[in-house]
Enzyme design. Structure first.
Site, mmCIF file in Angstrom:
data_model
loop_
_atom_site.group_PDB
_atom_site.id
_atom_site.type_symbol
_atom_site.label_atom_id
_atom_site.label_comp_id
_atom_site.label_asym_id
_atom_site.label_seq_id
_atom_site.Cartn_x
_atom_site.Cartn_y
_atom_site.Cartn_z
ATOM 1 N N ASP A 198 0.916 -1.198 0.099
ATOM 2 C CA ASP A 198 0.024 0.144 -0.019
ATOM 3 C C ASP A 198 0.971 1.156 -0.110
ATOM 4 O O ASP A 198 1.284 1.766 1.086
ATOM 5 C CB ASP A 198 -0.836 0.090 1.210
ATOM 6 C CG ASP A 198 -1.876 -0.945 1.296
ATOM 7 O OD1 ASP A 198 -2.959 -1.130 0.544
ATOM 8 O OD2 ASP A 198 -1.666 -2.180 1.976
ATOM 9 N N ARG B 83 4.130 2.840 2.982
ATOM 10 C CA ARG B 83 4.983 2.113 3.652
ATOM 11 C C ARG B 83 6.599 1.933 3.662
ATOM 12 O O ARG B 83 7.394 1.553 4.529
ATOM 13 C CB ARG B 83 4.411 0.575 3.466
ATOM 14 C CG ARG B 83 3.125 0.145 3.236
ATOM 15 C CD ARG B 83 2.323 0.520 4.508
ATOM 16 N NE ARG B 83 0.877 -0.005 4.567
ATOM 17 C CZ ARG B 83 -0.021 0.190 5.235
ATOM 18 N NH1 ARG B 83 0.201 1.325 5.976
ATOM 19 N NH2 ARG B 83 -1.398 -0.104 5.039
ATOM 20 N N ARG C 257 -6.937 10.562 2.390
ATOM 21 C CA ARG C 257 -6.390 9.444 1.418
ATOM 22 C C ARG C 257 -7.317 9.648 -0.004
ATOM 23 O O ARG C 257 -6.773 8.996 -0.880
ATOM 24 C CB ARG C 257 -6.852 8.139 2.004
ATOM 25 C CG ARG C 257 -5.867 7.922 3.224
ATOM 26 C CD ARG C 257 -6.057 6.797 3.852
ATOM 27 N NE ARG C 257 -6.044 5.358 3.091
ATOM 28 C CZ ARG C 257 -6.455 4.301 3.414
ATOM 29 N NH1 ARG C 257 -7.387 3.939 4.379
ATOM 30 N NH2 ARG C 257 -6.368 3.114 2.357
ATOM 31 N N LYS D 127 -9.186 1.133 -5.336
ATOM 32 C CA LYS D 127 -9.682 0.797 -4.026
ATOM 33 C C LYS D 127 -10.649 2.016 -3.436
ATOM 34 O O LYS D 127 -10.278 3.243 -3.877
ATOM 35 C CB LYS D 127 -8.551 0.244 -3.353
ATOM 36 C CG LYS D 127 -7.776 1.216 -2.840
ATOM 37 C CD LYS D 127 -6.686 0.533 -1.902
ATOM 38 C CE LYS D 127 -5.696 1.480 -1.216
ATOM 39 N NZ LYS D 127 -4.450 1.068 -0.498
ATOM 40 N N HIS D 128 -11.388 1.801 -2.715
ATOM 41 C CA HIS D 128 -12.106 0.411 -2.190
ATOM 42 C C HIS D 128 -13.563 0.242 -2.673
ATOM 43 O O HIS D 128 -14.483 0.799 -2.392
ATOM 44 C CB HIS D 128 -12.075 0.441 -0.908
ATOM 45 C CG HIS D 128 -10.793 0.855 0.061
ATOM 46 N ND1 HIS D 128 -10.437 2.102 0.064
ATOM 47 C CD2 HIS D 128 -9.701 0.192 0.523
ATOM 48 C CE1 HIS D 128 -9.310 2.183 0.737
ATOM 49 N NE2 HIS D 128 -8.883 0.961 1.351
ATOM 50 N N HIS E 174 -11.334 -1.115 9.596
ATOM 51 C CA HIS E 174 -10.466 -1.725 10.685
ATOM 52 C C HIS E 174 -11.027 -2.124 11.892
ATOM 53 O O HIS E 174 -10.755 -3.159 12.556
ATOM 54 C CB HIS E 174 -9.290 -0.940 10.619
ATOM 55 C CG HIS E 174 -8.357 -0.676 9.565
ATOM 56 N ND1 HIS E 174 -8.761 0.185 8.543
ATOM 57 C CD2 HIS E 174 -7.400 -1.363 8.890
ATOM 58 C CE1 HIS E 174 -7.961 0.224 7.425
ATOM 59 N NE2 HIS E 174 -7.045 -0.809 7.897
ATOM 60 N N ASP F 172 -10.051 -6.782 0.494
ATOM 61 C CA ASP F 172 -9.125 -5.885 1.272
ATOM 62 C C ASP F 172 -8.746 -6.780 2.405
ATOM 63 O O ASP F 172 -9.114 -8.083 2.521
ATOM 64 C CB ASP F 172 -9.795 -4.677 1.899
ATOM 65 C CG ASP F 172 -9.007 -3.518 2.514
ATOM 66 O OD1 ASP F 172 -7.908 -3.705 2.730
ATOM 67 O OD2 ASP F 172 -9.570 -2.499 2.650
#
Length: 609
Positions: A142, A150, A211, A240-241, A253, A324
């Site tokens: 990601d 990351r 985002r 995404k998403h 999450h 996901d």
């Protein structure tokens, strides 16, 4: 690490000694290859699938993270053992015949770009060595830019998608994609789980926010397609998403979100995904959200109505669908590992991403085939899709990344310039009453304070470097304490202006109280809204408000240039800002003040000062 010739020998040997798949199904060379697309392979994918065992097929559909900085790293053996029952990343790949891996910073995968390159090459070697699946891996990450990245510097730090959205510039979006794709390719990553195509239409959205590239379907579609084109010059992009996570009030999450809007509203959220499909995006990632207009009973990840009926049949997507991450609480709180894996495949997903219990996932799918819940032919459809993608992307032909590319590509001067340009073009001035901005380097003294979550300590030295006399008062956390507010108010008396970094202040009474108290001193207060762009609606006493759409150094460097008048404030709101009570629109989409008369501004250092 083996040299390129040794790697070719490893691949050839592993294809026979390991799974025996690649070498056994290489088609004869064709005399005329003029009609063969670039990057395609002569591998007979149908023969590969026919030669695979059931477990190899399930493994090819299983993509998960591994713990460690190199293929043979044992420093995180306890974590690998707890989750997978083996010690090293290479052993995880080989135990499950994995089709792909997923990189995270917290799993030890992304210390620096050169290390990532070595890990990628080592894992490909493990996949092709004796005991591996005999098929190169999808290596995924990601790397959206901004909030979700990351791999950090010296990889290029981008200001983020909403900053990009504030530019409304497809050329910059394509350039951002080129930066992401080329740098990840140099690190041996062949799939970026980006871009985010969610429309952030809910100011209370806790997980998308900056985002997203904005709230307007046509703008997000244009910027999304351009970014995909830039990424896919090098590697696979992932939209995404699906079918849109931008209007939720729950973070998937930590819970299962539900959206209750009608089909007409859903169509707006689908527009960027349709544009991505029409542009040839390689992959689409599902959202763990319930969309009442399509299926009020199941989240998109597990819904045949969403993935097969809507995405495949109505919208015409024939690429790879990935879930996901299946270890998110939206999934684990409601379904067992076996249930969610089987249901995701039944719904139409090709990839089971980051299952919390891979052993249980594989066992569940294996049992579902045994009892007829899923046919092996259904698995063959997904495995064929995955292998055809690997062939078309050239991964089957050569999955390795040249270590020498890291130093020349990653964090290059051109890439850093692209990031700075996006940041400069993004800064949005949503208030400048009585024109306190620009401030005057070399003359004005500044107090820098704010919510600790917004990292004011990053902004202060950049202002000092530009020539401002800077003092700071700092405190960790999102909600400033009463003691901190008092210290800041006392310090404001000695400053020409206060710069306050805010962090989602629309829902934070302590930040609001601090700005009001600072404004009451009579010292001009400049707010830098460093996270979501709605904070102006709770700061009526602030003299100026700039939206930076991020609190990285690249964002704050642009903020400093805007405060000093070195750049004009060209950014425009990519979302509408509601009033604090949410009943009306305070600032419309595409709103933004500019400095009139720039570059001839007092304090700008430009001609005419």
């Amino acid at each position: 690490m083996k040299d390129p010739e040794e790697r070719r020998l490893v691949r050839a040997t592993a294809a026979v000694a390991g799974a025996g798949l690649l070498l056994a199904v290489m088609a004869p060379a064709q005399a005329d290859t003029t009609d063969t697309p670039a990057g395609t392979s002569s591998v007979d994918v149908g023969a590969m699938v026919d030669a695979m065992t059931l477990d190899q097929k399930i493994g090819q559909m299983t993509w998960t993270h591994v713990y460690g900085s190199s293929a043979e790293d044992t420093s995180m053996a306890a974590s690998n053992r707890a989750r997978y029952g083996v010690d090293t990343p290479a052993q995880v790949v080989q135990k499950y015949d994995l089709g792909g891996v997923l990189y995270f910073a917290w799993s030890g995968n992304t210390a620096n770009p050169q290390q990532v390159n070595g890990l990628s090459n080592g894992l490909q070697e493990a996949a092709l060595d004796d005991g591996g699946p005999g098929i190169p891996l999808a290596v995924t990450i990601d790397q959206e830019g901004g909030l979700v990245a990351r791999v950090g510097p010296p990889a290029t730090a981008l200001p983020g998608n909403m900053a990009l959205g504030a530019t409304f510039d497809a050329g910059l979006a394509r350039a951002q994609g080129d930066v992401l794709g080329s740098e990840l390719k140099a690190m041996g990553v062949n799939v970026d789980f980006a871009p985010v195509l969610d429309l952030n239409t809910n100011p209370d959205n806790p997980v998308i926010g900056i985002r997203s590239m904005g709230a307007r379907p046509d703008a997000v579609s244009e910027l999304g397609v351009a970014q995909i084109e830039g990424i896919q010059q090098h590697i696979a992009a992932t939209a995404k998403h699906f079918p849109g996570h931008g209007d939720t009030e729950t973070d998937s999450h930590y819970g299962l979100p539900e959206v209750t809007y009608d089909r007409a509203t859903l169509e707006k959220h689908l527009q960027p995904f349709q544009a991505a499909i029409d542009a040839g995006v390689d992959m689409i990632m599902t959202a763990h959200i319930v969309v009442d207009a399509i299926d009020p009973d199941l989240p998109g990840t597990l819904s045949p109505k969403v993935l097969t009926g809507l995405l495949r049949e109505e919208m015409g997507f024939d690429g790879i669908i990935t879930t996901d991450a299946l270890d998110m609480e939206a999934m684990t709180d409601n379904w067992s590992q076996e249930e969610m894996s089987v249901m995701a495949i039944q719904a139409g997903s090709d990839i089971l991403l980051n299952s919390p219990d891979v052993d249980a996932s594989i066992a569940g799918v294996r049992q579902a085939v045994a009892d007829g819940t899923i046919t092996e032919a259904r698995l063959d459809e997904s495995v064929t899709r995955i292998l055809e993608w690997k062939a078309e992307r050239g991964i089957l032909a050569d999955a390795y990344a040249d270590p020498a590319e890291v130093g020349t590509v990653v964090g290059s001067a051109d890439h850093l310039a692209t990031a700075a340009t996006i940041a400069d073009r993004s800064i949005t001035m949503v208030r400048n009453e009585d024109r306190p901005l620009p401030l005057r380097p070399g003359e004005d003294s500044l107090l820098v304070v704010g919510a600790g979550a917004a990292w004011p300590e990053r902004l202060a030295p950049l202002l000092a470097d530009r020539g401002f006399d800077v003092t700071t008062e700092l405190e960790n956390g999102t909600s400033p304490s009463a003691a901190y507010r008092a210290r800041a108010v006392a310090a404001a008396a000695g400053a020409d202006a206060v710069v306050f970094t805010s962090y989602n202040a629309s829902g934070n009474a302590a930040q609001q109280a601090m700005v009001d108290a600072l404004a009451a001193t009579g010292t001009p207060v400049v707010v830098v809204a460093a996270r979501n762009p709605y904070d102006v609606n709770v700061f009526p006493t602030a003299d100026a408000v700039l939206n930076s759409y991020g609190y990285g150094v690249v964002n704050y460097a642009a903020v400093v240039r805007a405060i000093a008048g070195d750049i004009n404030t060209l950014g425009k709101l990519p979302v509408a800002v509601p009033t604090a009570d949410g009943d009306e629109v305070l600032l419309p989409l595409r709103f933004g003040h500019r400095y009139p008369g720039w570059p001839h501004l007092p304090g700008s250092g430009k001609p005419g000062r």
